[in-house]
Design an enzyme around this catalytic site. Structure first.
Site, short mmCIF file in Angstrom:
data_model
loop_
_atom_site.label_atom_id
_atom_site.label_comp_id
_atom_site.label_asym_id
_atom_site.label_seq_id
_atom_site.Cartn_x
_atom_site.Cartn_y
_atom_site.Cartn_z
N TYR A 1 -70.88 10.12 -35.63
CA TYR A 1 -70.80 10.50 -34.15
C TYR A 1 -68.91 10.80 -34.04
O TYR A 1 -68.72 12.18 -33.81
CB TYR A 1 -71.43 9.80 -33.36
CG TYR A 1 -71.83 9.28 -32.89
CD1 TYR A 1 -73.32 9.18 -34.19
CD2 TYR A 1 -72.77 8.67 -31.97
CE1 TYR A 1 -74.50 9.57 -33.83
CE2 TYR A 1 -74.08 8.67 -31.58
CZ TYR A 1 -74.92 9.04 -33.09
OH TYR A 1 -76.15 8.41 -32.03
N GLY A 2 -68.10 10.35 -34.83
CA GLY A 2 -66.59 10.63 -34.14
C GLY A 2 -66.93 12.19 -34.19
O GLY A 2 -65.00 12.46 -34.40
N ASP B 1 -74.39 1.93 -30.94
CA ASP B 1 -73.61 2.24 -31.72
C ASP B 1 -73.27 3.61 -33.04
O ASP B 1 -74.95 3.58 -33.56
CB ASP B 1 -73.02 1.24 -32.93
CG ASP B 1 -71.29 2.28 -33.43
OD1 ASP B 1 -70.77 2.60 -32.84
OD2 ASP B 1 -71.48 2.28 -34.66
N SER B 2 -72.62 4.60 -33.33
CA SER B 2 -73.59 4.79 -34.76
C SER B 2 -73.29 4.41 -35.85
O SER B 2 -74.47 5.48 -36.45
CB SER B 2 -72.43 5.92 -34.98
OG SER B 2 -70.99 5.64 -35.31
N CYS C 1 -69.92 2.48 -29.14
CA CYS C 1 -69.28 3.51 -29.97
C CYS C 1 -67.84 4.69 -28.61
O CYS C 1 -68.33 4.75 -27.52
CB CYS C 1 -70.23 4.76 -30.17
SG CYS C 1 -69.32 5.87 -31.50
N ASN C 2 -66.61 4.22 -29.03
CA ASN C 2 -66.15 5.05 -28.44
C ASN C 2 -65.89 6.06 -28.54
O ASN C 2 -65.59 7.65 -27.31
CB ASN C 2 -64.71 4.89 -29.49
CG ASN C 2 -63.63 3.52 -28.72
OD1 ASN C 2 -63.17 3.30 -28.24
ND2 ASN C 2 -64.25 2.04 -29.69
N GLU D 1 -65.53 0.80 -43.99
CA GLU D 1 -66.84 0.74 -44.74
C GLU D 1 -67.18 0.06 -45.87
O GLU D 1 -67.83 -0.24 -46.64
CB GLU D 1 -67.45 2.47 -44.39
CG GLU D 1 -67.74 2.46 -42.59
CD GLU D 1 -68.60 3.39 -42.45
OE1 GLU D 1 -69.65 3.76 -43.19
OE2 GLU D 1 -68.84 2.48 -41.43
N CYS E 1 -61.29 2.50 -31.39
CA CYS E 1 -62.49 3.10 -32.42
C CYS E 1 -63.34 1.70 -32.86
O CYS E 1 -62.90 0.84 -32.60
CB CYS E 1 -61.96 3.93 -33.39
SG CYS E 1 -63.78 4.54 -34.89
N THR E 2 -64.68 1.48 -32.81
CA THR E 2 -65.48 0.51 -33.62
C THR E 2 -64.75 -0.53 -35.00
O THR E 2 -64.89 -1.46 -34.84
CB THR E 2 -67.01 0.80 -33.87
OG1 THR E 2 -66.58 2.23 -34.35
CG2 THR E 2 -67.67 1.13 -32.66
N HIS E 3 -64.73 0.43 -35.94
CA HIS E 3 -63.97 0.36 -37.11
C HIS E 3 -62.55 -0.38 -36.64
O HIS E 3 -62.21 -1.37 -37.62
CB HIS E 3 -63.95 1.14 -37.99
CG HIS E 3 -65.87 1.87 -38.73
ND1 HIS E 3 -65.93 1.87 -37.15
CD2 HIS E 3 -65.88 1.53 -39.17
CE1 HIS E 3 -67.45 2.27 -37.95
NE2 HIS E 3 -67.32 1.67 -39.34
N1 DGL Z 1 -68.52 4.42 -33.78
C1 DGL Z 1 -67.56 5.46 -33.95
C2 DGL Z 1 -65.97 5.27 -33.03
O1 DGL Z 1 -66.41 4.11 -32.67
C3 DGL Z 1 -67.01 5.33 -35.37
C4 DGL Z 1 -68.06 5.67 -36.07
C5 DGL Z 1 -68.18 7.28 -36.07
O2 DGL Z 1 -67.75 8.54 -36.10
O3 DGL Z 1 -69.57 7.68 -36.18
O4 DGL Z 1 -65.85 5.91 -32.12
#
Ligand code: DGL
Length: 263
Positions: free
Chosen positions: A44-45, A12-13, A75-76, A153, A184-186
């Site tokens: 990454y988003g 993941d990011s 990561c999505n 976060e 999204c992961t979060h």
């Molecule tokens: N892991 C990213 C996602 O699921 C969210 C955090 C990021 O933007 O890196 O898209």
């Protein structure tokens, strides 16, 4: 070593992918897991397609060095932007959260579908295009919710500020969708707040879906490890104050990650 005993790789990011790891551990407790969080390059988003592709390849190569039998892209944003282009070039199955989430939607009858994610995920149209291809009559509403990631976060998963932000982002979904993909992961950490705002909407958690899909693929390929409790190794590409916070929030445990360079 028997191929069954090789670990599953997850990347993941950053720390958000712990929501995916949690679901994997729930249904595959015997599997060893190598988790890589690219904290040096987070988020990454908000990054471009070419940057996300470059970083994803580095992450995959790192996990391949750890001899993983399968890779899950938690990561999505990566699953949306990079995975369709690169997933077939590495000799191990690579699963993303987007396809898993879409399959969960298609298992249901709902025609009015909501999707939320980062700007990269929503802008890529990954979820939208996959759903439209398989269910052309679906009515889709999608929106990026960039403030959700920093709020999680910060540990503000249940605060009035987060509820206000959710109300603002989700105004256009109220009464208009039967289900909402948490792309999204979060976002699984915001289920409580989101359900409060969209009380009659089913929430689809891509993390849960990719875990089920992983189990099915390993079972089919006779690669399930069944003995003993698996161990987890954590690697980050930079020190992260967020990682211990999220590890406690998601996994209810403290972990000591190893800091490595992935490029
Ligand atoms: N892991 C990213 C996602 O699921 C969210 C955090 C990021 O933007 O890196 O898209």
């Amino acid at each position: 070593m028997n191929k069954k005993d090789l670990p599953i790789g997850i990347f993941d990011s950053g720390a958000g992918g712990l929501t995916v790891l949690k679901e994997i551990k729930k249904i595959l407790p015997s599997e060893d897991i190598v988790y890589l969080g690219d904290t040096a390059h987070l988020p990454y988003g908000a990054k471009s397609k070419s940057t996300i592709i470059k970083l994803s390849i580095s992450n995959i190569l790192f996990l391949l060095e750890k001899k993983v039998k399968l890779i899950i892209v938690a990561c999505n944003s990566t699953s949306s932007v990079a995975l369709p282009l690169i997933k077939n070039f590495f000799g191990v199955p690579i699963l993303g959260v987007v396809e898993a989430g879409v399959e969960a939607v298609l298992d249901r009858k709902a025609k009015r579908i909501g999707i939320i994610g980062t700007s990269a995920t929503i802008g890529s149209m990954s979820y939208q295009n996959l759903i439209k291809k398989r269910r052309p009559k679906a009515k889709i509403i999608a929106a990026s919710c960039p403030l959700f990631v920093p709020l999680v976060e910060e540990g503000w998963v249940d605060s009035s500020v987060t509820e206000l932000v959710a109300k603002t982002y989700l105004k256009g979904f109220k009464g208009k969708v039967d289900l909402l993909i948490l792309g999204c992961t979060h976002y699984p950490l915001l289920k409580k707040v989101i359900s409060k705002v969209l009380d009659k909407t089913e929430l689809i958690d891509s993390a849960e879906e990719v875990a089920t899909k992983t189990r099915d693929i390993l079972k089919k390929s006779n690669l399930l490890k069944s003995k003993k409790r698996g161990k987890i190794s954590f690697f980050l590409t930079d020190n992260s104050p967020v990682f211990p916070k999220l590890a406690e929030l998601v996994l209810k445990r403290k972990f000591k990650p190893t800091v490595v360079s992935n490029i």
